[in-house]
Design a protein around this motif. Structure first.
Motif, PDB file in Angstrom:
ATOM      1  N   LEU A  84       0.916  -1.060  -0.049  1.00  0.00           N
ATOM      2  CA  LEU A  84       0.007  -0.001   0.114  1.00  0.00           C
ATOM      3  C   LEU A  84       0.784   1.328  -0.018  1.00  0.00           C
ATOM      4  CD1 LEU A  84      -3.100   0.850   0.097  1.00  0.00           C
ATOM      5  CD2 LEU A  84      -3.000   0.717   2.545  1.00  0.00           C
ATOM      6  N   ASP A 211     -10.781  -1.389  -1.134  1.00  0.00           N
ATOM      7  CA  ASP A 211     -10.419  -2.572  -1.484  1.00  0.00           C
ATOM      8  C   ASP A 211     -11.259  -3.150  -2.524  1.00  0.00           C
ATOM      9  OD1 ASP A 211     -12.498  -3.759  -0.071  1.00  0.00           O
ATOM     10  OD2 ASP A 211     -11.070  -4.620   1.480  1.00  0.00           O
ATOM     11  N   ILE A 254      -4.697  -1.062  -6.581  1.00  0.00           N
ATOM     12  CA  ILE A 254      -4.581  -2.302  -5.701  1.00  0.00           C
ATOM     13  C   ILE A 254      -5.815  -3.319  -5.947  1.00  0.00           C
ATOM     14  CG2 ILE A 254      -3.470  -1.250  -3.618  1.00  0.00           C
ATOM     15  CD1 ILE A 254      -6.254  -0.910  -2.519  1.00  0.00           C
TER      16      ILE A 254
END
Length: 260
Positions: A84, A211, A254
């Protein structure tokens, strides 16, 4: 080396692994086959291979499958690489160069916001939110940017009593109803603002990072000097758009999905 014919099997195996990871507990092979649209024979074969490699665990008495130790080890290895922070740092640098203000990446740590990365402009200003610093999440823009996307029950668990609401400057929410009202407003608006809640004479604007399950896992914040006698109601929408763009880009990097 594998052949192109191995790719579909790999994709199906990864789909099974991701399905197991998304469940709160072990599931039956029938449920896996049904949800993923796979033949039962293929599903059993994939689960057996995953179990053999340690990525799945078979519970014979329950006739169910769950994640294996190898999946945990893989996740732990991922975290050791600080993904991250590594992915966020160049985005924060680009954001700082554009807005010429200090930017942070923060995460929730219980009822606090924990800062992982800080990038400063050429003429930095001394501010309290440095790397490793934890601040009350209900006061910080970064904390509320994430809290606003959590279920109400989770927010209540993080702030169970009046004593949970730390006061630093006399500004900001001092009760759960006040916090909920503010979070509702900020969720609808798409970004969070704190005007002197943490340190008098400074303001911050933050947007969440999501996420793959559209859960808030971090926030990008820009902090700057702003002095007003009483909270003046400024929301800095132009700055917020730059921050939201950076947060959306990190979400994409991500493999996350934004609720924006």
């Amino acid at each position: 080396m594998g052949t192109s014919s191995d790719v579909p099997a790999l994709r199906r195996g990864l789909a099974v692994l991701q399905f197991l990871a998304g469940k709160p507990g072990p599931v039956s092979a029938t449920a896996v086959a049904r949800e993923l649209g796979l033949p039962r024979s293929t599903t059993y074969h994939l689960l057996a291979e995953l179990a053999e490699a340690g990525f799945a665990t078979h519970f014979p008495e329950e006739r169910r499958y769950g994640l294996g130790v190898a999946a945990f080890e893989l996740g732990s290895a991922y975290l050791r690489h600080d993904p991250l922070e590594r992915l966020a740092r160049p985005l924060l640098r680009k954001l700082v160069d554009k807005v010429e203000r200090t930017a942070h990446l923060g995460v929730l740590h219980g009822p606090e916001a924990l800062y992982l990365v800080r990038e400063q402009p050429r003429q930095p200003q001394s501010i309290v939110s440095d790397v490793g610093v934890r601040l009350p999440a209900h006061l910080t823009a970064s904390g509320r940017a994430m809290l606003a996307r959590l279920p109400a029950a989770q927010v209540r668990a993080l702030f169970p009593s009046a004593g949970s609401f730390v006061d630093r400057t006399g500004r900001g929410p001092h009760s759960l109803p006040a916090l909920r009202a503010l979070l509702g407003t900020e969720k609808r608006r798409g970004w969070s603002v704190e005007d002197g809640y943490v340190t008098a004479g400074f303001a911050s604007v933050a947007a969440p990072v999501f996420d793959h399950g559209e859960r808030p896992i971090a926030a990008i914040t820009v902090t700057f000097r702003h002095v007003c006698e009483a909270e003046c109601g400024r929301r800095w929408p132009d700055l917020a758009e730059d921050i939201r763009a950076a947060a959306d880009e990190l979400t994409g990097r991500i493999g996350g999905r934004s609720t924006r």
